[in-house]
Design an enzyme around this catalytic site. Structure first.
Site, short mmCIF file in Angstrom:
data_model
loop_
_atom_site.label_atom_id
_atom_site.label_comp_id
_atom_site.label_asym_id
_atom_site.label_seq_id
_atom_site.Cartn_x
_atom_site.Cartn_y
_atom_site.Cartn_z
N LYS A 1 0.61 -1.24 -0.14
CA LYS A 1 -0.28 -0.16 0.06
C LYS A 1 0.81 1.23 -0.11
O LYS A 1 0.50 2.27 -0.66
CB LYS A 1 -1.02 0.09 1.13
CG LYS A 1 -2.01 -0.87 1.47
CD LYS A 1 -2.98 -0.65 2.38
CE LYS A 1 -4.25 -1.49 2.47
NZ LYS A 1 -4.99 -0.97 3.44
N GLU B 1 -8.12 -2.65 14.44
CA GLU B 1 -8.90 -2.46 13.45
C GLU B 1 -10.53 -2.49 14.41
O GLU B 1 -10.70 -3.74 14.88
CB GLU B 1 -8.90 -3.32 12.27
CG GLU B 1 -9.44 -2.47 11.17
CD GLU B 1 -9.41 -3.26 9.80
OE1 GLU B 1 -10.05 -3.93 9.30
OE2 GLU B 1 -8.18 -2.86 8.97
N ASP C 1 -8.21 2.30 4.66
CA ASP C 1 -8.95 1.04 4.82
C ASP C 1 -9.54 0.78 3.55
O ASP C 1 -10.13 1.38 2.86
CB ASP C 1 -9.86 1.20 5.93
CG ASP C 1 -10.06 -0.28 6.79
OD1 ASP C 1 -9.05 -0.66 7.06
OD2 ASP C 1 -11.33 -1.11 6.23
N ALA C 2 -9.45 -0.44 3.00
CA ALA C 2 -9.94 -1.08 1.76
C ALA C 2 -10.77 -2.28 1.83
O ALA C 2 -10.85 -2.91 2.81
CB ALA C 2 -9.10 -1.22 0.71
N PHE D 1 -0.66 -7.77 -4.05
CA PHE D 1 -0.95 -8.34 -2.44
C PHE D 1 -2.56 -8.77 -2.48
O PHE D 1 -3.41 -8.47 -3.41
CB PHE D 1 -0.67 -7.45 -1.41
CG PHE D 1 -1.42 -6.14 -1.16
CD1 PHE D 1 -1.25 -5.13 -2.09
CD2 PHE D 1 -2.48 -6.21 -0.33
CE1 PHE D 1 -1.97 -3.94 -1.82
CE2 PHE D 1 -3.36 -5.13 -0.08
CZ PHE D 1 -3.00 -3.99 -1.04
N GLY D 2 -2.90 -9.36 -1.33
CA GLY D 2 -4.32 -9.52 -0.97
C GLY D 2 -4.87 -10.25 -2.06
O GLY D 2 -4.68 -11.21 -2.69
N LYS E 1 -1.14 -0.75 -12.06
CA LYS E 1 -2.47 -0.86 -11.25
C LYS E 1 -2.59 0.31 -10.74
O LYS E 1 -4.13 0.52 -10.41
CB LYS E 1 -1.77 -1.94 -9.96
CG LYS E 1 -3.00 -2.06 -8.74
CD LYS E 1 -2.46 -2.73 -7.72
CE LYS E 1 -3.47 -2.80 -6.60
NZ LYS E 1 -3.46 -3.38 -5.22
N HIS F 1 -8.65 1.52 -6.95
CA HIS F 1 -9.08 2.10 -5.89
C HIS F 1 -8.41 3.08 -5.17
O HIS F 1 -8.96 4.30 -4.76
CB HIS F 1 -10.09 1.11 -5.08
CG HIS F 1 -9.20 0.04 -4.52
ND1 HIS F 1 -8.38 -0.65 -5.26
CD2 HIS F 1 -8.82 -0.50 -3.27
CE1 HIS F 1 -7.78 -1.54 -4.78
NE2 HIS F 1 -8.16 -1.35 -3.33
N ARG F 2 -7.41 2.45 -4.57
CA ARG F 2 -6.42 3.14 -3.69
C ARG F 2 -5.88 4.41 -4.59
O ARG F 2 -5.76 5.53 -4.10
CB ARG F 2 -5.52 2.25 -3.33
CG ARG F 2 -4.37 2.93 -2.26
CD ARG F 2 -3.38 2.02 -1.70
NE ARG F 2 -4.47 1.21 -0.80
CZ ARG F 2 -4.64 -0.12 -1.28
NH1 ARG F 2 -4.04 -0.49 -2.38
NH2 ARG F 2 -5.57 -1.04 -0.62
P1 IMP Z 1 -7.11 -3.68 4.80
O1 IMP Z 1 -7.33 -2.24 4.06
O2 IMP Z 1 -5.89 -3.72 4.97
O3 IMP Z 1 -8.03 -3.66 5.89
O4 IMP Z 1 -7.55 -4.58 3.60
C1 IMP Z 1 -8.63 -5.57 3.76
C2 IMP Z 1 -8.28 -6.76 2.87
O5 IMP Z 1 -8.46 -6.53 1.71
C3 IMP Z 1 -6.94 -7.50 3.00
O6 IMP Z 1 -6.94 -8.86 3.24
C4 IMP Z 1 -6.35 -6.86 1.79
O7 IMP Z 1 -5.17 -7.93 1.40
C5 IMP Z 1 -7.10 -6.56 0.93
N1 IMP Z 1 -6.91 -5.54 0.00
C6 IMP Z 1 -6.90 -4.44 0.32
N2 IMP Z 1 -6.47 -3.43 -0.68
C7 IMP Z 1 -6.41 -4.49 -1.73
C8 IMP Z 1 -5.74 -4.23 -3.01
O8 IMP Z 1 -5.53 -3.26 -3.46
N3 IMP Z 1 -5.72 -5.36 -3.59
C9 IMP Z 1 -5.96 -6.58 -3.26
N4 IMP Z 1 -6.38 -6.92 -2.17
C10 IMP Z 1 -6.73 -5.68 -1.40
#
Ligand code: IMP
Length: 190
Positions: A15, A39, A68-69, A144-145, A167, A172-173
Site C-alpha cells: 500500500k 481495527e 482502509d479497503a 497483494f491480497g 495497477k 481504488h487506492r
Molecule cells: P485492509 O485495508 O488492509 O483492511 O484490507 C482488507 C483486505 O483487503 C486485506 O486482506 C487486503 O489484503 C485486501 N486488500 C486491500 N486492498 C487491496 C488491493 O489493493 N488489492 C488486493 N487486495 C486488497
C-alpha cells in the site's frame, strides 16, 4: 503543499509503495509510519478508517493518513466488504473462488477510504472505487491480497499481473490517493 511532510500510517508496504509512487509523480515525498492500529469491527469503512486515524493521532502529532479497503462481491451481497482482511486470512483466494463456484455473475468492486488528519484537528475523507470482476482462477504473482483474482473492468489482466504503475492507473487506492494529493496541493474542494 499545505503541509511540510505527510505520513502514511500502515504496516502494508505494498500500500505504501502504491501511494508513494503517486505522491512522487506530483513531486511530493511521502513518509512511512509503521503503525499497527487495532481495527474496529464495523460495516462502514469510513468509520474504521476514522477510528484508526484517531489511534495514530493520539500518539503522533503529525499530518498523517490511514487507508482502509474492502472487496465487495455483488452475488454475495457485498461480502466480504469490511471483513475482507479476516476473510483473506481465513479462506483466502481459493475460498472466494470456491464460494463463487461456476457463477457467471462475478461483478465486484474495491473501495478505498483514506482518512487524513493533522495535529490542528483538521480531518478529511477521500474515497476511490474500481469496478471489475472476480476471475475463475488465480492469475499473477504480483501485488497483494485479492489482486490475483480481481480483474478491473475493460482490462484483460488481473491486478496480480500488473506492476505498481499499471495497477495505479485503475485502482481504488490510486483514485483516493490522487484526490488527497490534489487537496494537499491545491486545496481542491472535493
Ligand atoms: P485492509 O485495508 O488492509 O483492511 O484490507 C482488507 C483486505 O483487503 C486485506 O486482506 C487486503 O489484503 C485486501 N486488500 C486491500 N486492498 C487491496 C488491493 O489493493 N488489492 C488486493 N487486495 C486488497
Amino acid at each position: 503543499m499545505k503541509f511540510k511532510e505527510v505520513y502514511f500510517a500502515t504496516t502494508n508496504l505494498h500500500k505504501f509503495k502504491e501511494a508513494e509512487k503517486i505522491f512522487s509523480k506530483y513531486g511530493l515525498n511521502l513518509k512511512h509510519l509503521n503503525f499497527k492500529t487495532a481495527e474496529i469491527q464495523s460495516e462502514n469503512l469510513e468509520k474504521i478508517a476514522k477510528n484508526s486515524l484517531n489511534q495514530v493521532l493520539s500518539q503522533h502529532k503529525i499530518p498523517v493518513f490511514v487507508e482502509d479497503a474492502g472487496l465487495f462481491i455483488k452475488v454475495l451481497n457485498g461480502f466480504p466488504g469490511p471483513y475482507s482482511s479476516y476473510v483473506f486470512k481465513t479462506i483466502g483466494l481459493k475460498g472466494i473462488l470456491n464460494l463463487l463456484g461456476k457463477t457467471r455473475n462475478r461483478e465486484a468492486f474495491f473501495l478505498s477510504v483514506i482518512a487524513f488528519g493533522s495535529p490542528s484537528g483538521e480531518q478529511k475523507i477521500f474515497t476511490g472505487k474500481v469496478l471489475g470482476k472476480i476471475t475463475f482462477k488465480i492469475r499473477g504473482l504480483g501485488g497483494f491480497g485479492f489482486d490475483p483474482i480481481f480483474q478491473p473492468k475493460n482490462h484483460k489482466k488481473t491486478f496480480g499481473q500488473m506492476d505498481v504503475e499499471e495497477k495505479n492507473r485503475f485502482s481504488h487506492r490510486a483514485k483516493a490517493v490522487k484526490k488527497l494529493v490534489k487537496w494537499l496541493l491545491f486545496k481542491e474542494k472535493l
